[in-house]
Design a protein around this motif. Sequence first.
Motif, mmCIF file in Angstrom:
data_model
loop_
_atom_site.group_PDB
_atom_site.id
_atom_site.type_symbol
_atom_site.label_atom_id
_atom_site.label_comp_id
_atom_site.label_asym_id
_atom_site.label_seq_id
_atom_site.Cartn_x
_atom_site.Cartn_y
_atom_site.Cartn_z
ATOM 1 N N LYS A 47 27.578 33.333 49.933
ATOM 2 C CA LYS A 47 28.348 33.441 51.178
ATOM 3 C C LYS A 47 29.043 34.788 51.319
ATOM 4 N N VAL A 48 28.818 35.691 50.351
ATOM 5 C CA VAL A 48 29.462 37.007 50.353
ATOM 6 C C VAL A 48 28.517 38.039 50.961
ATOM 7 N N ASN A 49 29.028 38.852 51.860
ATOM 8 C CA ASN A 49 28.279 40.005 52.363
ATOM 9 C C ASN A 49 28.523 41.132 51.357
ATOM 10 N N TRP A 50 27.591 41.347 50.440
ATOM 11 C CA TRP A 50 27.779 42.277 49.328
ATOM 12 C C TRP A 50 27.856 43.722 49.770
ATOM 13 N N ALA A 51 27.442 44.018 50.991
ATOM 14 C CA ALA A 51 27.557 45.390 51.510
ATOM 15 C C ALA A 51 28.961 45.673 52.043
ATOM 16 N N SER A 52 29.775 44.635 52.195
ATOM 17 C CA SER A 52 31.141 44.792 52.686
ATOM 18 C C SER A 52 32.089 44.962 51.496
ATOM 19 N N ASN A 53 32.762 46.108 51.431
ATOM 20 C CA ASN A 53 33.690 46.359 50.324
ATOM 21 C C ASN A 53 34.782 45.297 50.257
ATOM 22 N N SER A 54 35.320 44.914 51.401
ATOM 23 C CA SER A 54 36.423 43.944 51.387
ATOM 24 C C SER A 54 35.950 42.579 50.885
ATOM 25 N N GLU A 55 34.769 42.121 51.307
ATOM 26 C CA GLU A 55 34.258 40.834 50.835
ATOM 27 C C GLU A 55 33.918 40.882 49.347
ATOM 28 N N ARG A 56 33.329 41.985 48.925
ATOM 29 C CA ARG A 56 32.976 42.158 47.512
ATOM 30 C C ARG A 56 34.236 42.174 46.647
ATOM 31 N N ASN A 57 35.253 42.922 47.083
ATOM 32 C CA ASN A 57 36.508 43.002 46.341
ATOM 33 C C ASN A 57 37.237 41.659 46.339
ATOM 34 N N ASN A 58 37.172 40.935 47.445
ATOM 35 C CA ASN A 58 37.782 39.609 47.521
ATOM 36 C C ASN A 58 37.115 38.653 46.532
ATOM 37 N N PHE A 59 35.794 38.680 46.484
ATOM 38 C CA PHE A 59 35.078 37.831 45.529
ATOM 39 C C PHE A 59 35.455 38.213 44.103
ATOM 40 N N GLN A 60 35.489 39.514 43.821
ATOM 41 C CA GLN A 60 35.856 39.992 42.490
ATOM 42 C C GLN A 60 37.236 39.471 42.093
ATOM 43 N N SER A 61 38.195 39.564 43.001
ATOM 44 C CA SER A 61 39.565 39.098 42.717
ATOM 45 C C SER A 61 39.606 37.607 42.425
ATOM 46 N N LYS A 62 38.924 36.816 43.259
ATOM 47 C CA LYS A 62 38.899 35.359 43.047
ATOM 48 C C LYS A 62 38.235 35.021 41.718
ATOM 49 N N PHE A 63 37.115 35.681 41.429
ATOM 50 C CA PHE A 63 36.403 35.425 40.176
ATOM 51 C C PHE A 63 37.283 35.764 38.983
ATOM 52 N N ASN A 64 37.861 36.953 38.989
ATOM 53 C CA ASN A 64 38.649 37.411 37.840
ATOM 54 C C ASN A 64 39.904 36.566 37.626
ATOM 55 N N ALA A 65 40.462 36.020 38.693
ATOM 56 C CA ALA A 65 41.647 35.164 38.562
ATOM 57 C C ALA A 65 41.301 33.841 37.868
ATOM 58 N N ARG A 66 40.048 33.399 37.990
ATOM 59 C CA ARG A 66 39.646 32.096 37.444
ATOM 60 C C ARG A 66 38.846 32.196 36.140
ATOM 61 N N ALA A 67 38.196 33.318 35.898
ATOM 62 C CA ALA A 67 37.301 33.460 34.752
ATOM 63 C C ALA A 67 38.085 33.637 33.453
ATOM 64 N N SER A 68 37.467 33.224 32.358
ATOM 65 C CA SER A 68 38.142 33.362 31.068
ATOM 66 C C SER A 68 37.457 34.338 30.123
ATOM 67 N N SER A 69 36.146 34.528 30.250
ATOM 68 C CA SER A 69 35.454 35.391 29.280
ATOM 69 C C SER A 69 34.672 36.539 29.901
ATOM 70 N N VAL A 70 34.701 36.658 31.207
ATOM 71 C CA VAL A 70 33.964 37.717 31.899
ATOM 72 C C VAL A 70 34.874 38.322 32.960
ATOM 73 N N GLU A 71 34.754 39.624 33.155
ATOM 74 C CA GLU A 71 35.459 40.285 34.256
ATOM 75 C C GLU A 71 34.409 40.934 35.144
ATOM 76 N N LEU A 72 34.509 40.719 36.442
ATOM 77 C CA LEU A 72 33.640 41.434 37.375
ATOM 78 C C LEU A 72 34.397 42.652 37.879
ATOM 79 N N ARG A 73 33.682 43.755 37.982
ATOM 80 C CA ARG A 73 34.282 44.990 38.479
ATOM 81 C C ARG A 73 33.385 45.541 39.585
ATOM 82 N N ALA A 74 33.908 45.512 40.814
ATOM 83 C CA ALA A 74 33.193 46.070 41.959
ATOM 84 C C ALA A 74 33.457 47.568 41.972
ATOM 85 N N THR A 75 32.412 48.341 42.032
ATOM 86 C CA THR A 75 32.561 49.791 41.986
ATOM 87 C C THR A 75 31.475 50.423 42.844
ATOM 88 N N TRP A 76 31.251 51.689 42.681
ATOM 89 C CA TRP A 76 30.231 52.399 43.444
ATOM 90 C C TRP A 76 29.722 53.550 42.597
#
Length: 136
Positions: free
Chosen positions: A88-117
């Motif tokens: 459901k994420v538009n991966w070309a949108s920085n704001s959607e990608r960063n929002n997903f990254q934030s939600k994931f990282n807040a809930r994850a315990s052993s992995v961190e996602l880092r949106a970059t370029w």
Amino acid sequence: MEVAEANFGDDTFACSELNRHLTDSTTTQTLNKIAANDNYFRRYPGGSTMLLAVIPGDDNKAKFRLSGQEKLAQQMVNKEGLSLNPSKVNWASNSERNNFQSKFNARASSVELRATWTRNKYRLRDKPRYIVRSSS
């Protein structure tokens, strides 16, 4: 120009790599102006979005460009057992990608996602290299 020639020669370099060799840091914007206005550098544009999966203790970061970001995100969601939907994420949108990254990282315990370029890269052109070499 002298620092670029001495440290990189004919290799490409990013602004951050050049800054490691400078007393006073420069910016990507400055290097872009030098490339455009003075023609001292050739610029290889970056700017493609990328998603990194960072697993503590693992030096190999899984990197995926735009076409594979959803797949990586889904693999990491599955690994962590989270109820997020990467499709459901538009991966070309920085704001959607960063929002997903934030939600994931807040809930994850052993992995961190880092949106970059990807970064712009530069190379000193032949004429400035010749000038630097002949003035040494």
